[in-house]
Design a protein around this motif. Structure first.
Motif, PDB file in Angstrom:
ATOM      1  N   VAL A  49     -20.061  29.524  59.758  1.00  0.00           N
ATOM      2  CA  VAL A  49     -20.183  28.754  60.919  1.00  0.00           C
ATOM      3  C   VAL A  49     -19.112  27.982  61.304  1.00  0.00           C
ATOM      4  O   VAL A  49     -18.695  27.766  62.571  1.00  0.00           O
ATOM      5  CB  VAL A  49     -21.318  27.728  60.796  1.00  0.00           C
ATOM      6  CG1 VAL A  49     -21.650  26.576  61.681  1.00  0.00           C
ATOM      7  CG2 VAL A  49     -22.917  28.640  60.349  1.00  0.00           C
ATOM      8  N   THR A  50     -18.517  27.324  60.244  1.00  0.00           N
ATOM      9  CA  THR A  50     -17.220  26.695  60.294  1.00  0.00           C
ATOM     10  C   THR A  50     -16.125  27.338  61.020  1.00  0.00           C
ATOM     11  O   THR A  50     -15.310  26.834  61.924  1.00  0.00           O
ATOM     12  CB  THR A  50     -16.656  26.153  58.922  1.00  0.00           C
ATOM     13  OG1 THR A  50     -17.806  25.321  58.431  1.00  0.00           O
ATOM     14  CG2 THR A  50     -15.434  25.355  59.013  1.00  0.00           C
ATOM     15  N   ASN A  51     -16.124  28.655  60.835  1.00  0.00           N
ATOM     16  CA  ASN A  51     -14.918  29.333  61.395  1.00  0.00           C
ATOM     17  C   ASN A  51     -15.312  29.571  62.938  1.00  0.00           C
ATOM     18  O   ASN A  51     -14.443  29.674  63.826  1.00  0.00           O
ATOM     19  CB  ASN A  51     -14.925  30.984  60.645  1.00  0.00           C
ATOM     20  CG  ASN A  51     -14.493  30.649  59.432  1.00  0.00           C
ATOM     21  OD1 ASN A  51     -13.879  29.920  58.976  1.00  0.00           O
ATOM     22  ND2 ASN A  51     -14.885  31.866  58.721  1.00  0.00           N
TER      23      ASN A  51
ATOM     24  N   ARG B  30     -14.376  26.492  64.648  1.00  0.00           N
ATOM     25  CA  ARG B  30     -13.003  26.348  65.213  1.00  0.00           C
ATOM     26  C   ARG B  30     -12.515  26.748  66.630  1.00  0.00           C
ATOM     27  O   ARG B  30     -11.677  26.283  67.146  1.00  0.00           O
ATOM     28  CB  ARG B  30     -11.967  27.110  64.169  1.00  0.00           C
ATOM     29  CG  ARG B  30     -11.947  26.487  62.788  1.00  0.00           C
ATOM     30  CD  ARG B  30     -11.117  27.152  61.733  1.00  0.00           C
ATOM     31  NE  ARG B  30     -10.816  26.495  60.532  1.00  0.00           N
ATOM     32  CZ  ARG B  30     -11.407  26.978  59.709  1.00  0.00           C
ATOM     33  NH1 ARG B  30     -11.867  28.115  59.466  1.00  0.00           N
ATOM     34  NH2 ARG B  30     -11.251  26.467  58.347  1.00  0.00           N
ATOM     35  N   GLN B  31     -13.395  27.542  67.126  1.00  0.00           N
ATOM     36  CA  GLN B  31     -13.109  28.013  68.443  1.00  0.00           C
ATOM     37  C   GLN B  31     -13.649  27.049  69.583  1.00  0.00           C
ATOM     38  O   GLN B  31     -13.701  27.565  70.838  1.00  0.00           O
ATOM     39  CB  GLN B  31     -13.683  29.489  68.731  1.00  0.00           C
ATOM     40  CG  GLN B  31     -13.331  30.162  67.492  1.00  0.00           C
ATOM     41  CD  GLN B  31     -11.904  30.654  67.233  1.00  0.00           C
ATOM     42  OE1 GLN B  31     -11.074  30.683  68.493  1.00  0.00           O
ATOM     43  NE2 GLN B  31     -11.624  30.501  65.842  1.00  0.00           N
ATOM     44  N   VAL B  32     -14.650  26.324  69.195  1.00  0.00           N
ATOM     45  CA  VAL B  32     -15.185  25.186  70.182  1.00  0.00           C
ATOM     46  C   VAL B  32     -14.291  24.043  70.158  1.00  0.00           C
ATOM     47  O   VAL B  32     -14.211  23.293  69.566  1.00  0.00           O
ATOM     48  CB  VAL B  32     -16.803  24.997  69.535  1.00  0.00           C
ATOM     49  CG1 VAL B  32     -17.288  24.039  70.595  1.00  0.00           C
ATOM     50  CG2 VAL B  32     -17.587  26.118  69.230  1.00  0.00           C
TER      51      VAL B  32
ATOM     52  N   LEU C 220     -15.030  20.447  65.306  1.00  0.00           N
ATOM     53  CA  LEU C 220     -14.609  20.232  64.039  1.00  0.00           C
ATOM     54  C   LEU C 220     -14.116  18.743  63.962  1.00  0.00           C
ATOM     55  O   LEU C 220     -13.682  18.367  62.912  1.00  0.00           O
ATOM     56  CB  LEU C 220     -13.594  21.294  63.330  1.00  0.00           C
ATOM     57  CG  LEU C 220     -13.953  22.370  63.175  1.00  0.00           C
ATOM     58  CD1 LEU C 220     -12.812  23.388  62.557  1.00  0.00           C
ATOM     59  CD2 LEU C 220     -15.186  22.620  62.281  1.00  0.00           C
ATOM     60  N   ASP C 221     -14.545  17.812  64.993  1.00  0.00           N
ATOM     61  CA  ASP C 221     -14.169  16.507  64.985  1.00  0.00           C
ATOM     62  C   ASP C 221     -15.009  15.891  63.877  1.00  0.00           C
ATOM     63  O   ASP C 221     -16.398  16.212  64.078  1.00  0.00           O
ATOM     64  CB  ASP C 221     -14.351  15.653  66.372  1.00  0.00           C
ATOM     65  CG  ASP C 221     -14.254  14.477  66.370  1.00  0.00           C
ATOM     66  OD1 ASP C 221     -14.662  13.646  65.342  1.00  0.00           O
ATOM     67  OD2 ASP C 221     -13.675  13.842  67.642  1.00  0.00           O
TER      68      ASP C 221
ATOM     69  N   TYR D 244     -20.363  21.464  55.287  1.00  0.00           N
ATOM     70  CA  TYR D 244     -19.899  21.811  56.839  1.00  0.00           C
ATOM     71  C   TYR D 244     -18.663  20.887  57.182  1.00  0.00           C
ATOM     72  O   TYR D 244     -18.498  20.966  58.396  1.00  0.00           O
ATOM     73  CB  TYR D 244     -21.353  21.124  57.477  1.00  0.00           C
ATOM     74  CG  TYR D 244     -22.331  22.248  57.587  1.00  0.00           C
ATOM     75  CD1 TYR D 244     -22.130  23.465  58.597  1.00  0.00           C
ATOM     76  CD2 TYR D 244     -23.512  22.243  56.962  1.00  0.00           C
ATOM     77  CE1 TYR D 244     -23.152  24.307  58.727  1.00  0.00           C
ATOM     78  CE2 TYR D 244     -24.501  23.020  57.138  1.00  0.00           C
ATOM     79  CZ  TYR D 244     -24.265  24.410  57.947  1.00  0.00           C
ATOM     80  OH  TYR D 244     -25.376  25.095  58.161  1.00  0.00           O
ATOM     81  N   GLY D 245     -18.352  20.172  56.306  1.00  0.00           N
ATOM     82  CA  GLY D 245     -17.103  19.226  56.779  1.00  0.00           C
ATOM     83  C   GLY D 245     -17.477  17.895  56.855  1.00  0.00           C
ATOM     84  O   GLY D 245     -16.625  17.069  57.443  1.00  0.00           O
ATOM     85  N   VAL D 246     -18.679  17.306  56.434  1.00  0.00           N
ATOM     86  CA  VAL D 246     -19.086  16.186  56.836  1.00  0.00           C
ATOM     87  C   VAL D 246     -18.391  15.201  55.869  1.00  0.00           C
ATOM     88  O   VAL D 246     -18.509  15.557  54.722  1.00  0.00           O
ATOM     89  CB  VAL D 246     -20.759  15.875  56.647  1.00  0.00           C
ATOM     90  CG1 VAL D 246     -21.136  14.451  56.548  1.00  0.00           C
ATOM     91  CG2 VAL D 246     -21.338  16.771  57.783  1.00  0.00           C
ATOM     92  N   GLN D 247     -17.968  14.126  56.423  1.00  0.00           N
ATOM     93  CA  GLN D 247     -17.177  13.319  55.257  1.00  0.00           C
ATOM     94  C   GLN D 247     -17.867  12.033  55.161  1.00  0.00           C
ATOM     95  O   GLN D 247     -17.570  11.110  54.141  1.00  0.00           O
ATOM     96  CB  GLN D 247     -15.689  13.042  56.127  1.00  0.00           C
ATOM     97  CG  GLN D 247     -14.671  14.046  56.002  1.00  0.00           C
ATOM     98  CD  GLN D 247     -13.308  13.645  56.602  1.00  0.00           C
ATOM     99  OE1 GLN D 247     -12.961  12.266  56.473  1.00  0.00           O
ATOM    100  NE2 GLN D 247     -12.762  14.729  56.720  1.00  0.00           N
ATOM    101  N   ASN D 248     -18.835  11.727  55.823  1.00  0.00           N
ATOM    102  CA  ASN D 248     -19.557  10.267  55.655  1.00  0.00           C
ATOM    103  C   ASN D 248     -21.301  10.663  55.782  1.00  0.00           C
ATOM    104  O   ASN D 248     -21.832  10.491  56.777  1.00  0.00           O
ATOM    105  CB  ASN D 248     -19.347   9.402  56.736  1.00  0.00           C
ATOM    106  CG  ASN D 248     -17.802   8.942  56.744  1.00  0.00           C
ATOM    107  OD1 ASN D 248     -17.476   8.218  55.774  1.00  0.00           O
ATOM    108  ND2 ASN D 248     -17.266   9.332  57.697  1.00  0.00           N
ATOM    109  N   PRO D 249     -21.737  11.493  54.607  1.00  0.00           N
ATOM    110  CA  PRO D 249     -22.999  11.929  54.732  1.00  0.00           C
ATOM    111  C   PRO D 249     -23.828  10.509  54.439  1.00  0.00           C
ATOM    112  O   PRO D 249     -23.400   9.471  53.804  1.00  0.00           O
ATOM    113  CB  PRO D 249     -23.372  12.748  53.539  1.00  0.00           C
ATOM    114  CG  PRO D 249     -22.147  12.251  52.672  1.00  0.00           C
ATOM    115  CD  PRO D 249     -21.066  11.852  53.516  1.00  0.00           C
ATOM    116  N   LEU D 250     -25.229  10.646  55.077  1.00  0.00           N
ATOM    117  CA  LEU D 250     -25.923   9.414  55.067  1.00  0.00           C
ATOM    118  C   LEU D 250     -26.406   9.201  53.467  1.00  0.00           C
ATOM    119  O   LEU D 250     -26.899  10.271  52.723  1.00  0.00           O
ATOM    120  CB  LEU D 250     -27.401   9.698  55.769  1.00  0.00           C
ATOM    121  CG  LEU D 250     -27.110   9.884  57.304  1.00  0.00           C
ATOM    122  CD1 LEU D 250     -28.353   9.943  58.054  1.00  0.00           C
ATOM    123  CD2 LEU D 250     -26.262   8.919  57.999  1.00  0.00           C
TER     124      LEU D 250
END
Length: 306
Positions: A100-102, A105-107, A120-121, A166-172
């Motif tokens: 999904v992450t790959n 990258r195209q979006v 991926l922001d 998934y690349g989340v840096q600030n999970p709840l």
């Protein structure tokens, strides 16, 4: 193969490898919540509305996915992604999430007003994760069974490992985190015809063949009802989406029935089998679950003794 499900071309076997754990376990709040299709339906619709409130996410989904041509299918695939993260073997979850992450990258692109966006922001990744967490948890708590504050905290904690994949840096970590994130993004939120088009489709009967439209309308209105009041006002989702007392009773009755009606062939049921539990384990009372675990442990101890 009996346990095999396909998600965006990736095959995931919820029955194999035998014994391989998921990122949450059978005694988790996550396994309890995600087995209930009413909580998933209500929470998933609410999450989409919260995501589409931001033009960057709305444009990214609209321009780079099948949502505008197959919103129901796209919603189901999103649901399957959640199932993989909750019930799938950890190795399968990592493989699918990396895929999904790959794709993400195209979006990249621009909103109609010219603002650049990327899937991926970090801000967008954090928000998408937050909306799903808030939606599913709130739907279960409101329409299936009330959850204690301790259980809500456990639910947030249980989702962190997958969110970070998934690349989340600030999970709840709690609902206050969600509202803090919401307050930061709220100035961006706006009404849009795509929102109402999505809701109309979900009410139309296309979302669940064979389910009466009246029940689907109740689920949609239930989703709108769990949006924070300020978000609903900003999206201009007015009285047409009010959940009447009869609707509340209907959704709660459906949620209660789903809590008692086992789905052995679902990812939840198959994940139980993978871990040596009955396929109906999650639909049993806590007391019965404890008894089953005790019996299994005694059986293993006896086997080792011989």
């Amino acid at each position: 193969m009996l346990g095999m499900k396909t998600y965006l071309g990736w095959k995931v076997d919820f029955l194999q490898p035998a014994g391989e754990p998921a990122y949450a376990g059978p005694d988790s709040v996550s396994w309890r919540v995600f087995k209930n299709p009413i909580a998933l339906g209500v929470g998933g619709i609410a999450a989409v509305l919260l995501e589409f409130a931001d033009a960057r996410i709305r444009s990214g989904v609209w321009d780079h996915s099948t949502f505008k041509t197959d919103p129901v299918g796209r919603s189901k695939r999103t649901g399957m992604a959640a199932m993989v993260g909750v019930y799938g073997p950890q190795s399968a979850a990592r493989r699918v999430i990396q895929g999904v992450t790959n794709m993400h990258r195209q979006v990249n692109g621009e909103t109609p007003t010219g603002e650049a966006y990327s899937a991926l922001d970090v801000e967008l990744l954090d928000w998408v994760s937050a909306t799903a967490t808030y939606g599913f948890l709130t739907a279960y708590d409101r329409f299936v069974a009330p959850l204690s504050e301790a259980d809500k905290t456990r639910f947030y904690e249980e989702g962190e490992a997958v969110a970070r994949l998934y690349g989340v840096q600030n999970p709840l970590h709690n609902e206050a985190d969600f509202h803090a994130m919401l307050a930061k993004l709220m100035p961006r939120f706006e009404p849009h015809p795509i929102n109402t088009e999505f809701l109309d489709i979900m009410k139309s009967g296309r979302a669940a063949k064979g389910v009466p439209k009246g029940l689907q309308s109740a689920v949609v209105n239930a989703a709108v009802s769990i949006l924070p009041v300020a978000v609903r006002e900003r999206l201009e989702l007015g009285a047409d989406y009010d959940l009447r007392p009869k609707g509340v009773a209907t959704v709660k009755a459906m949620g209660a029935l789903a809590e008692r009606l086992p789905l052995p062939a679902s990812p939840a049921g198959q994940a139980c089998v993978r871990l040596g539990l009955p396929a109906t384990f999650l639909w049993k009372s806590p007391e019965k679950q404890a008894s089953i675990r005790h019996t299994i442990q005694e059986g293993r101890a006896a086997s080792l003794a011989h």
